[in-house]
Design an enzyme around this catalytic site. Structure first.
Site, PDB file in Angstrom:
ATOM      1  N   GLU A  92       0.820  -1.204   0.000  1.00 15.08           N
ATOM      2  CA  GLU A  92       0.000   0.000   0.000  1.00 15.08           C
ATOM      3  C   GLU A  92       0.856   1.258   0.000  1.00 15.08           C
ATOM      4  O   GLU A  92       1.986   1.248   0.497  1.00 15.08           O
ATOM      5  CB  GLU A  92      -0.852   0.041   1.260  1.00 15.08           C
ATOM      6  CG  GLU A  92      -1.830  -1.067   1.337  1.00 15.08           C
ATOM      7  CD  GLU A  92      -2.490  -1.140   2.690  1.00 15.08           C
ATOM      8  OE1 GLU A  92      -3.319  -2.028   2.873  1.00 15.08           O
ATOM      9  OE2 GLU A  92      -2.161  -0.311   3.554  1.00 15.08           O
ATOM     10  N   CYS A 110       3.109   8.572   1.648  1.00 17.22           N
ATOM     11  CA  CYS A 110       3.518   7.637   2.690  1.00 17.22           C
ATOM     12  C   CYS A 110       3.882   6.317   1.996  1.00 17.22           C
ATOM     13  O   CYS A 110       3.053   5.708   1.326  1.00 17.22           O
ATOM     14  CB  CYS A 110       2.363   7.445   3.671  1.00 17.22           C
ATOM     15  SG  CYS A 110       2.719   6.243   4.948  1.00 17.22           S
ATOM     16  N   CYS A 117       5.296  -7.075   7.907  1.00 18.68           N
ATOM     17  CA  CYS A 117       6.263  -6.564   8.883  1.00 18.68           C
ATOM     18  C   CYS A 117       6.452  -7.597   9.988  1.00 18.68           C
ATOM     19  O   CYS A 117       5.484  -8.218  10.438  1.00 18.68           O
ATOM     20  CB  CYS A 117       5.768  -5.252   9.482  1.00 18.68           C
ATOM     21  SG  CYS A 117       6.932  -4.518  10.647  1.00 18.68           S
ATOM     22  N   CYS A 121       3.423  -4.892  15.861  1.00 21.34           N
ATOM     23  CA  CYS A 121       2.833  -3.959  16.836  1.00 21.34           C
ATOM     24  C   CYS A 121       1.339  -4.275  16.998  1.00 21.34           C
ATOM     25  O   CYS A 121       0.644  -4.576  16.028  1.00 21.34           O
ATOM     26  CB  CYS A 121       3.001  -2.521  16.360  1.00 21.34           C
ATOM     27  SG  CYS A 121       4.737  -2.063  16.225  1.00 21.34           S
ATOM     28  N   CYS A 124      -1.416  -2.440  14.803  1.00 20.70           N
ATOM     29  CA  CYS A 124      -1.114  -2.262  13.382  1.00 20.70           C
ATOM     30  C   CYS A 124      -1.610  -3.441  12.545  1.00 20.70           C
ATOM     31  O   CYS A 124      -1.291  -4.598  12.830  1.00 20.70           O
ATOM     32  CB  CYS A 124       0.387  -2.096  13.221  1.00 20.70           C
ATOM     33  SG  CYS A 124       0.936  -2.163  11.527  1.00 20.70           S
ATOM     34  N   GLY A 169       5.771  -1.974   6.965  1.00 15.60           N
ATOM     35  CA  GLY A 169       7.159  -2.374   7.221  1.00 15.60           C
ATOM     36  C   GLY A 169       7.903  -1.437   8.149  1.00 15.60           C
ATOM     37  O   GLY A 169       7.474  -0.307   8.403  1.00 15.60           O
ATOM     38  N   SER A 201      10.273   6.745   9.674  1.00 17.37           N
ATOM     39  CA  SER A 201       9.578   6.464  10.937  1.00 17.37           C
ATOM     40  C   SER A 201       9.981   5.076  11.432  1.00 17.37           C
ATOM     41  O   SER A 201       9.909   4.103  10.691  1.00 17.37           O
ATOM     42  CB  SER A 201       8.066   6.519  10.700  1.00 17.37           C
ATOM     43  OG  SER A 201       7.399   6.105  11.860  1.00 17.37           O
ATOM     44  N   HIS A 226       4.610   5.898  21.622  1.00 20.59           N
ATOM     45  CA  HIS A 226       3.300   5.414  22.093  1.00 20.59           C
ATOM     46  C   HIS A 226       3.095   5.346  23.599  1.00 20.59           C
ATOM     47  O   HIS A 226       1.997   5.600  24.077  1.00 20.59           O
ATOM     48  CB  HIS A 226       2.947   4.061  21.456  1.00 20.59           C
ATOM     49  CG  HIS A 226       2.945   4.140  19.972  1.00 20.59           C
ATOM     50  ND1 HIS A 226       2.345   5.180  19.290  1.00 20.59           N
ATOM     51  CD2 HIS A 226       3.512   3.361  19.017  1.00 20.59           C
ATOM     52  CE1 HIS A 226       2.530   5.028  17.996  1.00 20.59           C
ATOM     53  NE2 HIS A 226       3.231   3.936  17.800  1.00 20.59           N
ATOM     54  N   CYS A 342      -2.424   1.502   8.303  1.00 24.78           N
ATOM     55  CA  CYS A 342      -1.529   0.725   7.444  1.00 24.78           C
ATOM     56  C   CYS A 342      -1.929  -0.747   7.404  1.00 24.78           C
ATOM     57  O   CYS A 342      -2.276  -1.354   8.391  1.00 24.78           O
ATOM     58  CB  CYS A 342      -0.080   0.930   7.830  1.00 24.78           C
ATOM     59  SG  CYS A 342       0.447   0.117   9.308  1.00 24.78           S
TER      60      CYS A 342
HETATM   61  S1  SF4 Z   1       4.458  -1.658  10.073  1.00 21.92           S
HETATM   62 FE1  SF4 Z   1       5.218  -0.290  11.712  1.00 21.92          FE
HETATM   63  S2  SF4 Z   1       3.542  -0.159  13.165  1.00 21.92           S
HETATM   64 FE2  SF4 Z   1       3.127  -1.938  11.841  1.00 21.92          FE
HETATM   65  S3  SF4 Z   1       4.017  -3.706  12.924  1.00 21.92           S
HETATM   66 FE3  SF4 Z   1       5.581  -2.928  11.563  1.00 21.92          FE
HETATM   67  S4  SF4 Z   1       6.796  -1.487  12.803  1.00 21.92           S
HETATM   68 FE4  SF4 Z   1       4.852  -1.852  13.879  1.00 21.92          FE
END
Ligand code: SF4
Length: 353
Positions: A92, A110, A117, A121, A124, A169, A201, A226, A342
């Site tokens: 995306e 973005c 990933c 998290c 997410c 990611g 980020s 966070h 995301c």
């Molecule tokens: S994409 Fe970013 S927010 Fe989502 S799990 Fe991976 S590091 Fe965490």
């Protein structure tokens, strides 16, 4: 002979390839500009490169534009793209606030850096999918090129001005490719996007934060913080078990010392953590940091159980930080009506939601 991905090549690398194949140096510049500046997606569009040279170049270089699977447009002007990669994986990419910022000439994209990933998290959607693979340099830069290509079909003067590596990611776990994509996107014969207009980020990959300060002190850094409590952060961001908050804060201090650049600390607010004690703990943790806190009320994500706090809770949380002398703002929710959290679009498309 294996081919090299054209959209991931710097101009110097194309000069080398041209030299090795008996082609003039200017061909490399032409090639670079066609792909990186004019965002063409086929060899046939490169009008000033003759058939013979094109054949030679095609035998060494592959051109893989991203296939647009779906585009969603939000009422607030955000456009979200689902792109298919050459191996069938999907990613995306979001153009933020396009309609609203049209007259202001600030267009932020973005960008994703991995398929899925590994960090996982809790808030997410991407994290729920696990890591499939890293994106290549051409696939990272290609998101900006292809969005530019599509938007220019309606708005020929469109230019991306800002990039945040905040999509799917963890950028610092695909470090070399991300840094090279930044170099490409910064190139004056390409998109010519200023280093200071690009922000990485991270959830807190401590050694890479320190390395980034040395390798590219110009690019911006945002840290997904966070919470100020290790035991909570361990559950929210499993990476915290490896690099707890004291190590992360030390790395941030070193980063700002070397780069003289302010860090953005991202705090996703849910009904769970938007409490006074949490804000006070955050103020203590960030005491002395050269940074700015960006509060992000979460979009609800199916499967995570997270809920968005109300505006009053957000205001009270921000006030505690301000009273402690910490610079703070609240990011407006973007694209809430198009699943812009995301990973959501991809999961919808693949029938997981
Ligand atoms: S994409 Fe970013 S927010 Fe989502 S799990 Fe991976 S590091 Fe965490």
């Amino acid at each position: 002979m294996e081919t090299i991905e054209l959209r991931g090549c710097l101009e110097d690398e194309l000069i080398e390839i041209c030299k090795e194949n008996g082609l003039k140096r200017f061909r490399a510049s032409q090639l670079f500009q066609w792909v990186q500046q004019k965002t063409v997606r086929t060899w046939e569009e490169m009008k000033n490169i003759g058939d013979r040279d094109r054949q030679i170049l095609r035998s060494r270089l592959s051109l893989y534009p991203l296939g647009k699977v779906r585009e969603q447009r939000s009422e607030d002007g955000t456009r979200k793209y689902l792109f298919r990669l050459n191996d069938g994986e999907t990613i995306e990419c979001v153009l933020m606030d396009y309609e609203r910022t049209r007259s202001r000439d600030r267009h932020t994209v973005c960008v994703s850096t991995q398929v899925g990933c590994a960090v996982g998290c809790a808030f997410c959607a991407t994290g729920l999918q696990g890591l499939q693979r890293n994106l290549s340099v051409g696939e990272i830069a290609g998101q900006v090129l292809d969005i530019t290509h599509y938007v220019r079909q309606e708005d020929p003067d469109f230019q991306v001005t800002n990039i945040v590596f905040m999509g799917m990611g963890e950028p610092l776990l695909n470090y070399d490719q991300v840094l090279k994509a930044i170099q490409l996107l910064n190139h004056e014969q390409g998109q010519n996007i200023g280093m200071r207009r690009m922000t990485i980020s991270t959830c807190g990959v401590v050694p890479r934060i320190i390395q980034l300060a040395k390798d590219n002190p110009q690019v911006g850094l945002a840290v997904s913080l966070h919470t100020a409590q290790d035991e909570v952060r361990n559950d929210l961001i499993p990476m915290n078990r490896r690099y707890p908050l004291d190590q992360l804060m030390a790395a941030c201090r070193e980063y700002t010392h070397v780069t003289r650049r302010r860090i953005t600390f991202e705090v996703a607010l849910t009904t769970e953590n938007a409490r006074r004690e949490e804000a006070e703990a955050l103020a203590r943790l960030l005491n002395g940091q050269f940074g700015h806190v960006n509060l992000i009320p979460v979009n609800p994500v199916v499967g995570t159980g997270m809920e968005r706090p109300n505006p009053e809770q957000i205001k009270r949380f921000a006030q505690v930080l301000e009273d402690a002398g910490i610079s703070v703002s609240s990011r407006e929710e973007r694209g809430a009506d198009i699943d812009a959290a995301c990973g959501q679009l991809r999961r919808l498309w693949e029938g997981e939601l």
